[in-house]
Enzyme design. Structure first.
Site, PDB file in Angstrom:
ATOM      1  CD  GLU A 127       7.277  14.191 -28.297  1.00 38.34           C
ATOM      2  OE1 GLU A 127       6.287  13.794 -27.654  1.00 38.34           O
ATOM      3  OE2 GLU A 127       8.270  13.488 -28.515  1.00 38.34           O
ATOM      4  CG  ASP A 185       4.796  11.287 -30.118  1.00 38.38           C
ATOM      5  OD1 ASP A 185       3.740  11.841 -30.497  1.00 38.38           O
ATOM      6  OD2 ASP A 185       5.863  11.298 -30.763  1.00 38.38           O
ATOM      7  CG  ASP A 241       7.428   8.121 -27.574  1.00 36.93           C
ATOM      8  OD1 ASP A 241       7.405   9.124 -26.836  1.00 36.93           O
ATOM      9  OD2 ASP A 241       7.714   8.168 -28.779  1.00 36.93           O
ATOM     10  CG  ASP A 262      12.254  10.602 -27.128  1.00 36.85           C
ATOM     11  OD1 ASP A 262      13.080  10.395 -26.209  1.00 36.85           O
ATOM     12  OD2 ASP A 262      12.552  10.699 -28.333  1.00 36.85           O
TER      13      ASP A 262
END
Ligand code: TSJ
Length: 639
Positions: free
Chosen positions: A429, A502, A504, A506
């Site tokens: 990402e 990540d 998280d 997203d």
């Protein structure tokens, strides 16, 4: 009034004890799967009664006290004396292999077939079990405790004009690893049985929670309803079609429908005597053969296929959803394979072949407009397959197109090795994390492909949209094994494809979008366990020269305990890690943790992907409302 069995019944006690000692031999396992076998056993008995024409409603209730009640409206079970001198109810619930089956002469016959370990096995594995049988005007109740080793006298507890059987049992917590029934699992199975048993109502109640839940399954035309259910949320190319017939004592029901836009995979769900045959067998090969032959013949007849050309099975079945259900007489019923998920009965093939050959040609003739459109689609599938094959051959010969070369050299940091069996592709990402990964990796076998921004939601678009999307295009070229019906996992340039995002929201969204793409367009990658999710650490704990990485809060707490006063830093993203740290924690095969992504259950995953990622917002809203507690991730099994 409880009583223990007399000496002459010592064999019964030994039988019950044998079940308790080796439960796996009777119900497969003592985990959640085995636990639910107890319910399936009871429901099978009720279903048999319904199939014999007695009673049209079956109710399964999960009670507050952890027990389960299964009730039917059949003839009830006779409770008179059995030839052995015991009460017949006692025989059914305590003698191994007695099953729940009676002959009208008052004796019992052993339950044959695949399922049917017998009511006595359920009793043996229960803390207590009660049966109430409404038969001949009275309701007789009998109670068992301690795995069936203590039994009450049968007692008349009331008069009734109705008939039926109600069994309630509480699984023994000292035997099962879990005694927590799963409402969703039970609903899934009961819905499936109701699809296959048109006209019979199955109700599932869950009384364990404050807010009680209940589902009622009734389908007047179950095969058609099953197809509608499987294709919910997808665009379709044809009406659902149903074909039924009998051949030499075997009853065959087939229903199918073709899905459109972006659905390239085939989904065939087959059943024999209500048992799912996950691994196919003679009936599925009969179906595939006859299906392919009928479409080829029709295509030739309307002049869309020349004499020497032919459509492959995979061309014909692109986008096909089909349900196949057979009723096979017990005496020729044969299941094969380790999990008995494959029909071995040789007669299965000619039975399906004959029913399909006879009726599919007629349907094609009667529905020319639809049939012609289907043939066009199959011709396209064939074209794509042949073009893909040619392209792959060229790539193998080293004739990569200039465009491909340019796209790849732009973004991909390739690995040095040519050996695809050891190569890993990291999908990373963002460009900055991509940079760290590029520096930190072992370039001998690890390649890095940074992904910029959001990945296209492939559930909502067509093949053409995908071809136009740069990000996915690059991914397809990089993997180098084609896409959609033309995908061949054995051509993949990488043995592992590792999604690294990540930790998280997203990041998980990107994971889901990528998994959706793989599920729809490169499913064999998932089926062969080639897709992974990298697990970066959430915390770094350092004290003096000691550095530890923690992957969740539990580990963090332990590290704190061990190290005392230490410096803790929380990683917000991959970008915060140095190349060296990223290598050590997330990429080095010797120290990293990878989650392998598989497919939990074809049918479940199929529907969830379609409904949750598809373009019908109304469906999605309703689904989420009804199923707030699970996410799409559940469809992808993570090991
Ligand atoms: F497994 C079980 F025994 F516990 C059980 C049996 C559980 C449940 C929920 C239902 C049943 C069951 C059995 N429902 N209905 C029957 N019916 C018979 O066993 C039966 C009754 C009468 C006659 C007859 O010939 O008169 C024949 C049968 C097979």
């Amino acid at each position: 009034m409880e009583r223990e069995y007399t000496e002459q019944n010592i064999q019964i006690l030994e039988g019950l004890e044998a079940v308790r000692k080796r439960p796996g031999m009777y119900i497969g396992s003592t985990d959640e799967l085995g636990l639910h076998h107890l319910i399936w056993e009871m429901v099978d008995n009720a279903v048999d009664e319904a199939l014999n024409g007695y009673g049209k409603k079956i109710t399964v209730t999960l009670e507050k006290d952890g027990s389960c009640t299964v009730a039917d409206e059949g003839r009830g079970m006779p409770s008179g004396m059995h030839a052995s001198g015991m009460n017949t109810l006692q025989v059914i619930f305590t003698v191994l292999h007695a099953g729940g089956k009676f002959t009208s002469e008052g004796g019992y016959k052993t339950a044959g077939g695949l399922h049917g370990v017998g009511a006595s096995v359920v009793n043996a594995l229960s803390e207590w079990l009660t049966v109430e049988s409404a038969y001949g005007g009275e309701i007789v109740r009998m109670e068992f405790t301690d795995g069936g080793s203590k039994a009450s006298q049968p007692k008349i507890i009331g008069a009734t004009r109705k008939t039926g059987t109600t069994v309630r049992f509480k699984p023994d917590a000292s035997i099962f690893k879990t005694v927590n029934f799963n409402y969703e699992t039970i609903c899934d199975r009961m819905r499936e049985e109701a699809f296959l048993l048109s006209g019979i109502t199955i109700i599932v109640n869950d009384k364990r929670k404050e807010k009680e839940a209940s589902e009622t399954y009734f389908f007047s035309d179950g095969m058609m309803a099953f197809i509608d259910y499987l294709n919910e949320g997808k665009s379709v190319l044809s009406k659902p079609v149903k074909i039924s017939g009998d051949y030499e004592g075997i009853h065959v029901d087939v229903a199918f429908q073709f899905t459109g836009d972006g659905n390239y995979s085939e989904s065939i769900y087959s059943f024999v005597n209500l048992v799912r045959t996950r691994d196919g067998g003679t009936h599925e090969s009969g179906f595939k053969g006859a299906f392919t032959a009928a479409f080829n013949e029709y295509a030739r007849k309307i002049g869309k296929l020349k004499a020497k050309e032919k459509l492959d099975g995979s061309d014909v079945r692109e986008g096909l959803t089909a349900v196949l259900s057979l009723t096979v007489p017990e005496n020729i019923l044969q299941f094969e394979g380790q999990t008995k998920g494959k029909l071995g009965t040789p007669q299965g093939k000619p039975a399906v072949d004959n029913v399909i050959s006879e009726k599919l040609a007629a349907w094609l003739e009667e529905n020319r407009e639809q049939s012609d459109a289907l043939i066009d689609r199959m011709l396209l599938a064939r074209q794509a397959r042949e073009a893909g094959k040619k392209a792959r051959e060229e790539v193998r010969k080293g004739k990569k197109s200039a465009r491909q070369e340019r796209v790849l050299s732009d973004k991909l940091s390739p690995a040095n090795s040519k050996d695809s069996s050891i190569k890993e592709l990291f999908l990373v990402e963002g460009d900055s994390a991509g940079g760290s990964a590029k520096q930190g990796r072992d370039s001998r076998f690890q390649a890095i492909l940074p992904l910029r921004g959001k990945v296209l939601n492939t559930e909502k678009c067509t093949m053409r949209d995908i071809e136009k999307n740069e990000e996915l295009n690059t991914l397809i070229y990089t993997i180098g094994a084609g896409v959609g019906s033309d995908f061949d996992y054995s051509d993949s340039h990488y043995n592992k494809i590792i999604i690294m995002t990540d930790a998280d929201d997203d990041g998980s969204h990107i994971q889901i979008l990528l998994l959706t793409f793989f599920y729809r367009y490169m499913r064999p990658l998932l089926e062969h366990g080639m897709v992974y999710i990298a697990l970066p650490p959430l915390y770094k704990v350092s004290k003096g020269k000691t550095v530890e990485y923690c992957y969740d809060d539990e580990e963090l707490a332990q590290a704190r305990k061990r190290l005392g006063k230490a410096t803790i830093s929380r990683y917000k993203g991959l970008g915060e890690m140095s190349a060296q740290q990223l290598w050590e924690t997330t990429m080095n095969p010797a120290s990293r943790t990878l989650l392998k992504v598989g497919i939990e259950d074809g049918m479940k995953a199929e529907r969830r992907v379609a409904v949750l990622m598809g373009d019908k917002a109304e469906l999605r809203r309703k689904w989420i409302e009804e199923n707030v507690s699970f996410t799409l991730e559940d469809s992808f099994k993570v090991e």
